[in-house]
Motif scaffolding. Sequence first.
Motif, PDB file in Angstrom:
ATOM      1  N   LEU A 277       4.603   1.872  21.876  1.00 49.62           N
ATOM      2  CA  LEU A 277       5.340   1.772  20.538  1.00 49.62           C
ATOM      3  C   LEU A 277       4.376   1.663  19.424  1.00 49.62           C
ATOM      4  CD1 LEU A 277       7.616  -0.779  22.091  1.00 49.62           C
ATOM      5  CD2 LEU A 277       8.082   1.540  21.903  1.00 49.62           C
ATOM      6  N   ARG A 278       4.861   1.950  18.394  1.00 50.83           N
ATOM      7  CA  ARG A 278       3.988   1.841  17.061  1.00 50.83           C
ATOM      8  C   ARG A 278       4.977   1.619  15.781  1.00 50.83           C
ATOM      9  NH1 ARG A 278       4.025   7.199  14.245  1.00 50.83           N
ATOM     10  NH2 ARG A 278       5.326   8.589  15.152  1.00 50.83           N
ATOM     11  N   PRO A 279       4.098   0.646  14.972  1.00 47.36           N
ATOM     12  CA  PRO A 279       4.864   0.365  13.483  1.00 47.36           C
ATOM     13  C   PRO A 279       4.697   1.534  12.839  1.00 47.36           C
ATOM     14  CG  PRO A 279       2.547  -0.650  13.797  1.00 47.36           C
ATOM     15  CD  PRO A 279       3.240  -0.058  15.353  1.00 47.36           C
ATOM     16  N   ILE A 280       5.741   1.844  12.116  1.00 45.50           N
ATOM     17  CA  ILE A 280       5.861   2.997  11.236  1.00 45.50           C
ATOM     18  C   ILE A 280       5.607   2.787   9.825  1.00 45.50           C
ATOM     19  CG2 ILE A 280       7.366   5.030  10.321  1.00 45.50           C
ATOM     20  CD1 ILE A 280       6.407   5.102  13.288  1.00 45.50           C
ATOM     21  N   ILE A 281       4.755   2.988   9.101  1.00 45.23           N
ATOM     22  CA  ILE A 281       4.276   2.576   7.736  1.00 45.23           C
ATOM     23  C   ILE A 281       4.353   3.590   6.986  1.00 45.23           C
ATOM     24  CG2 ILE A 281       2.198   1.406   6.423  1.00 45.23           C
ATOM     25  CD1 ILE A 281       1.494   0.233   9.099  1.00 45.23           C
ATOM     26  N   ASP A 282       5.182   3.535   5.724  1.00 44.14           N
ATOM     27  CA  ASP A 282       5.316   4.449   4.823  1.00 44.14           C
ATOM     28  C   ASP A 282       4.370   4.582   3.675  1.00 44.14           C
ATOM     29  OD1 ASP A 282       7.988   6.072   3.509  1.00 44.14           O
ATOM     30  OD2 ASP A 282       6.611   5.343   2.012  1.00 44.14           O
ATOM     31  N   THR A 283       4.052   3.414   3.132  1.00 44.66           N
ATOM     32  CA  THR A 283       3.269   3.432   1.738  1.00 44.66           C
ATOM     33  C   THR A 283       2.714   1.788   1.885  1.00 44.66           C
ATOM     34  OG1 THR A 283       4.676   4.883   0.727  1.00 44.66           O
ATOM     35  CG2 THR A 283       3.214   3.488  -0.604  1.00 44.66           C
ATOM     36  N   THR A 284       1.454   1.946   1.344  1.00 46.51           N
ATOM     37  CA  THR A 284       0.794   0.468   0.621  1.00 46.51           C
ATOM     38  C   THR A 284       0.679   0.213  -0.785  1.00 46.51           C
ATOM     39  OG1 THR A 284      -0.053   0.647   3.144  1.00 46.51           O
ATOM     40  CG2 THR A 284      -1.131  -0.942   1.504  1.00 46.51           C
ATOM     41  N   PHE A 285       1.057  -0.807  -1.168  1.00 46.33           N
ATOM     42  CA  PHE A 285       0.909  -1.201  -2.466  1.00 46.33           C
ATOM     43  C   PHE A 285      -0.064  -2.487  -2.436  1.00 46.33           C
ATOM     44  CE2 PHE A 285       4.883   0.931  -2.668  1.00 46.33           C
ATOM     45  CZ  PHE A 285       4.704   1.610  -3.873  1.00 46.33           C
ATOM     46  N   PRO A 286      -0.960  -2.856  -3.677  1.00 50.17           N
ATOM     47  CA  PRO A 286      -1.344  -3.952  -3.927  1.00 50.17           C
ATOM     48  C   PRO A 286      -0.451  -5.193  -4.263  1.00 50.17           C
ATOM     49  CG  PRO A 286      -1.910  -2.447  -5.649  1.00 50.17           C
ATOM     50  CD  PRO A 286      -1.306  -1.704  -4.504  1.00 50.17           C
ATOM     51  N   VAL A 287      -0.665  -6.198  -3.726  1.00 55.73           N
ATOM     52  CA  VAL A 287       0.628  -7.185  -4.009  1.00 55.73           C
ATOM     53  C   VAL A 287       0.644  -7.297  -5.313  1.00 55.73           C
ATOM     54  CG1 VAL A 287      -0.953  -9.265  -4.219  1.00 55.73           C
ATOM     55  CG2 VAL A 287       1.398  -9.409  -3.095  1.00 55.73           C
ATOM     56  N   THR A 288      -0.343  -7.200  -6.308  1.00 60.35           N
ATOM     57  CA  THR A 288      -0.040  -6.972  -7.844  1.00 60.35           C
ATOM     58  C   THR A 288       0.927  -6.208  -8.315  1.00 60.35           C
ATOM     59  OG1 THR A 288      -2.011  -5.745  -7.778  1.00 60.35           O
ATOM     60  CG2 THR A 288      -2.213  -8.224  -8.294  1.00 60.35           C
ATOM     61  N   GLU A 289       1.203  -5.010  -7.342  1.00 58.17           N
ATOM     62  CA  GLU A 289       2.183  -4.069  -7.843  1.00 58.17           C
ATOM     63  C   GLU A 289       3.541  -4.228  -7.039  1.00 58.17           C
ATOM     64  OE1 GLU A 289       0.681  -0.117  -7.654  1.00 58.17           O
ATOM     65  OE2 GLU A 289      -1.114  -0.716  -8.684  1.00 58.17           O
ATOM     66  N   ALA A 290       3.853  -5.305  -6.504  1.00 56.79           N
ATOM     67  CA  ALA A 290       4.942  -5.824  -5.842  1.00 56.79           C
ATOM     68  C   ALA A 290       6.318  -5.427  -6.550  1.00 56.79           C
ATOM     69  CB  ALA A 290       5.284  -7.331  -5.279  1.00 56.79           C
TER      70      ALA A 290
END
Length: 311
Positions: A277-290
């Motif tokens: 099984l695998r987590p599906i990750i779309d996009t990563t942002f820095p927390v400052t761009e929440a």
Amino acid sequence: MVWEETADVTYGPDEVLVEVRATAVNRADLSQARGHYPPPPGASEVLGLEMAGVISEVGANVTGWQPSDRVMALLPGGGYAERVAVPAGMLLRLPDGWSFVQGAAVPEVWYTAYLNLFDEGQLKVGETALIHAGASGVGTAAIQLVVDAGARAIATAGSDEKVAFCRELGAEAINYKSQDFLAEVVALTDGQGVDVILDPVGGDYLARNVDALRRFGRLVNIGLLGGTKGELNMGQLLGKRLRLIGSTLRARPVEEKIALTRRFAAEVMPKLADGRLRPIIDTTFPVTEAQAAHEYVQANRNIGKVILEIP
């Protein structure tokens, strides 16, 4: 979204203090940011329902964990902060080779899918589950869990790209914007309907969901994206002996969440750790761009999870 200094986090004898390295955006965060979903009593008012990070300190009663251990955990709030206190029983060990981004993509959506498919929905081998919002974080986890359990997955999604991704995960998929999902479900099941529905929409989906259930079917509602009111044919409810179940995770007692964590660690984490099984990750942002991350999710652009990294 306003960034500000807050009081430093304290932790109790049964808790650990974790330096947060990554968290994730969930629909609940968007709702809380708009003032519609306050945290449970006693929980942090900082957004963030999950995190991955490194233990920095352990409480006096804690055994089995030590500083420098890499962990992930479900939270009632506080994931967008630099540090968070977590009951030791809520911790999951981050698998070797996993990044903090991968870890932050697991607790909220995988717990939600696991709990509501198998505890609330009582899904069994050979049954059929309809998963609305199949390309969401919960949806992508749910499809994989259904298929892994030896059941049949049918998913709805709002674009051809998302439909194609749901199919890659093993579901039969319906574009609800261009197709009548009820008619398609009836056709796919030869008029029999499905055994379990996992629905974050609510609202006017209620009547069609009830129509889509077969005898003894279970509708598990986990959200209200489509509104709080819907019409219900009570004759169908009684005649088909259906169960309508409302379910939330955030406000459950910590003891209940610890028990869920232990079962998840035993039954699901080994399959995530070895890649079945695998987590599906779309996009990563820095927390400052929440704020930008929230807008991305609000626009339904994501397939799977949107992660926030904390330096």
